[in-house]
Design an enzyme around this catalytic site. Structure first.
Site, PDB file in Angstrom:
ATOM      1  N   GLY A   8     -46.153 -34.257 -39.240  1.00 38.05           N
ATOM      2  CA  GLY A   8     -46.347 -32.805 -39.273  1.00 38.05           C
ATOM      3  C   GLY A   8     -46.886 -32.373 -40.629  1.00 38.05           C
ATOM      4  O   GLY A   8     -46.574 -31.293 -41.132  1.00 38.05           O
ATOM      5  N   GLY A  11     -48.598 -28.970 -41.179  1.00 37.00           N
ATOM      6  CA  GLY A  11     -47.825 -27.754 -40.950  1.00 37.00           C
ATOM      7  C   GLY A  11     -47.453 -27.048 -42.248  1.00 37.00           C
ATOM      8  O   GLY A  11     -47.743 -27.531 -43.346  1.00 37.00           O
ATOM      9  N   GLN A  12     -46.791 -25.921 -42.080  1.00 33.32           N
ATOM     10  CA  GLN A  12     -46.459 -25.060 -43.220  1.00 33.32           C
ATOM     11  C   GLN A  12     -45.632 -25.801 -44.274  1.00 33.32           C
ATOM     12  O   GLN A  12     -45.942 -25.777 -45.453  1.00 33.32           O
ATOM     13  CB  GLN A  12     -45.675 -23.842 -42.701  1.00 33.32           C
ATOM     14  N   LEU A  13     -44.593 -26.483 -43.829  1.00 34.83           N
ATOM     15  CA  LEU A  13     -43.721 -27.216 -44.752  1.00 34.83           C
ATOM     16  C   LEU A  13     -44.331 -28.574 -45.112  1.00 34.83           C
ATOM     17  O   LEU A  13     -44.348 -28.971 -46.277  1.00 34.83           O
ATOM     18  CB  LEU A  13     -42.353 -27.400 -44.076  1.00 34.83           C
ATOM     19  N   ASP A  34     -50.195 -36.284 -38.487  1.00 39.88           N
ATOM     20  CA  ASP A  34     -50.094 -35.053 -37.692  1.00 39.88           C
ATOM     21  C   ASP A  34     -50.799 -35.292 -36.361  1.00 39.88           C
ATOM     22  O   ASP A  34     -51.678 -36.159 -36.268  1.00 39.88           O
ATOM     23  CB  ASP A  34     -50.768 -33.887 -38.436  1.00 39.88           C
ATOM     24  N   ILE A  35     -50.440 -34.466 -35.384  1.00 34.67           N
ATOM     25  CA  ILE A  35     -51.159 -34.542 -34.102  1.00 34.67           C
ATOM     26  C   ILE A  35     -52.490 -33.801 -34.218  1.00 34.67           C
ATOM     27  O   ILE A  35     -53.431 -34.050 -33.473  1.00 34.67           O
ATOM     28  CB  ILE A  35     -50.297 -33.988 -32.948  1.00 34.67           C
ATOM     29  N   TYR A 141     -35.716 -23.025 -29.025  1.00 29.55           N
ATOM     30  CA  TYR A 141     -35.847 -23.646 -30.351  1.00 29.55           C
ATOM     31  C   TYR A 141     -34.458 -23.874 -30.958  1.00 29.55           C
ATOM     32  O   TYR A 141     -34.139 -24.977 -31.420  1.00 29.55           O
ATOM     33  CB  TYR A 141     -36.683 -22.727 -31.243  1.00 29.55           C
ATOM     34  N   LYS A 145     -32.567 -27.390 -31.752  1.00 23.95           N
ATOM     35  CA  LYS A 145     -32.149 -27.744 -33.121  1.00 23.95           C
ATOM     36  C   LYS A 145     -30.650 -28.037 -33.163  1.00 23.95           C
ATOM     37  O   LYS A 145     -30.218 -28.956 -33.863  1.00 23.95           O
ATOM     38  CB  LYS A 145     -32.530 -26.627 -34.102  1.00 23.95           C
TER      39      LYS A 145
HETATM   40  N1  SER Z   1     -38.832 -19.851 -39.220  1.00 25.30           N
HETATM   41  C1  SER Z   1     -38.263 -20.240 -37.959  1.00 25.30           C
HETATM   42  C2  SER Z   1     -38.702 -19.364 -36.863  1.00 25.30           C
HETATM   43  O1  SER Z   1     -38.889 -18.197 -37.110  1.00 25.30           O
HETATM   44  C3  SER Z   1     -36.765 -20.218 -38.039  1.00 25.30           C
HETATM   45  O2  SER Z   1     -36.334 -21.431 -38.500  1.00 25.30           O
HETATM   46  O3  SER Z   1     -38.815 -19.806 -35.766  1.00 25.30           O
END
Ligand code: SER
Length: 317
Positions: A8, A11-13, A34-35, A141, A145
């Site tokens: 990833g 991605g942002q992180l 990354d994909i 989500y 998690k």
């Molecule tokens: N930033 C994430 C979201 O908004 C929360 O972990 O889905």
């Protein structure tokens, strides 16, 4: 030198974590994957196309580069997840299980996997939410998690996999864009403000949420991965906090620099997601176990983002 795989990395992180780990361990020792196709600066021999759901090719990449440490950041976030819940569950869950199995089978030293404030739900105590409390998330989500946290602890206890995790607050950075989260408004707002545009906010004025500036998130992640194994008392995922603010608070902090900035409130389906999450987080376990301390509050973050974005646009104009 150890070899790290980031999944990833576009991605942002992942983008910022890859850059920081490369500064620290050397470019060639941090494999970005990354994909999606790599951004320009990631497109070299140290980038791999990786679909985390394809365990075979995932394992081959781990073998090819003799990986010792994995950061699996591939996920579908809260807002997008609600549009395609079954796929969000599949990617978030199977991606994690593949990583845990690969870590176990190939004796990977350490593995990192992010969790989120989305693991909390409407029954959770809102203020200074404790590490161990009622969870009951109501987004796919959050459900994925929370289930993932249980799997992490399970693999640690059953198989000794050294997996480490943080429940991130909303992450705010300007170098790589987030995709599909409920806290993403706090990234877009800076771009609109600098462009002199009105910002239409998809959350209500007073919606308080836990947030964190990316340099703090990167530091926390690396500090947790550096911590002595014996100091880590939480093998599900650590609560982590830096600041809490509402759209009104961030708009005010932007107006200190750009007095004409205008925000309009047009809440949508993301409002009820935000309403189910905490206002603030108790992160004392992270502080005690591995010395966590944030550096950025809202004012400091706003100044830093606006200064950097201005410099960046200056470079291109
Ligand atoms: N930033 C994430 C979201 O908004 C929360 O972990 O889905």
């Amino acid at each position: 030198m150890k070899k790290i795989l980031i999944i990833g990395a576009c991605g942002q992180l992942g983008y910022e974590l890859t850059a920081t780990l490369r500064q620290r361990y050397g470019h060639e020792n941090v494999i970005a994957s990354d994909i999606n196709a790599p951004k320009m600066d990631l497109a070299d021999d140290f980038f791999e196309h990786l679909d985390v759901l394809n365990k075979k090719s995932f394992g081959e990449i781990v073998d090819k580069h003799r990986i010792d440490e994995i950061y699996n950041l591939a996920a579908i976030l809260s807002a997008i997840g609600e549009k395609n819940p079954k796929f969000a569950w599949k990617l978030n869950m199977d991606g994690l299980i593949n990583s845990l199995d690969i870590a176990r089978e190939k004796k990977i030293n350490k593995i990192y996997w992010p969790s989120s404030i989305a693991t909390f739900g409407p029954d959770t105590p809102r203020d200074l939410t404790p590490q161990n409390t009622i969870m009951n998330p109501n987004t796919v989500y959050g459900i994925s998690k929370l289930a993932g946290e249980r799997w992490c602890e399970y693999y640690f206890l059953k198989y000794g996999v050294d997996v480490r995790s943080i429940r991130y607050p909303g992450l705010i950075g300007y170098k790589a864009m987030p995709g599909g989260g409920t806290t993403d408004y706090a990234v877009d707002i800076y771009f609109k403000a600098l462009a002199g545009q009105v910002f239409d906010c998809f959350l209500e004025k007073d919606t308080l949420l836990p947030m964190m500036y990316m340099p703090d998130a990167i530091k926390a992640t690396i500090d947790l991965m550096d911590a002595e194994k014996t100091n880590i008392s939480v093998r599900s995922s650590y609560n982590l906090a830096a600041m809490s603010f509402s759209p009104d608070d961030i708009a005010k902090s932007i107006r200190c620099h750009l007095p004409d900035f205008t925000i309009r409130y047009k809440p949508d389906f993301r409002q009820s997601i935000a309403d189910s999450w905490p206002n603030s987080i108790d992160d004392s376990a992270a502080r005690e176990d591995w010395g966590w301390q944030p550096e950025f509050n809202l004012e400091k973050m706003t100044r830093d983002i606006l200064d950097n974005l201005k410099k960046r646009s200056g470079q291109f104009s």
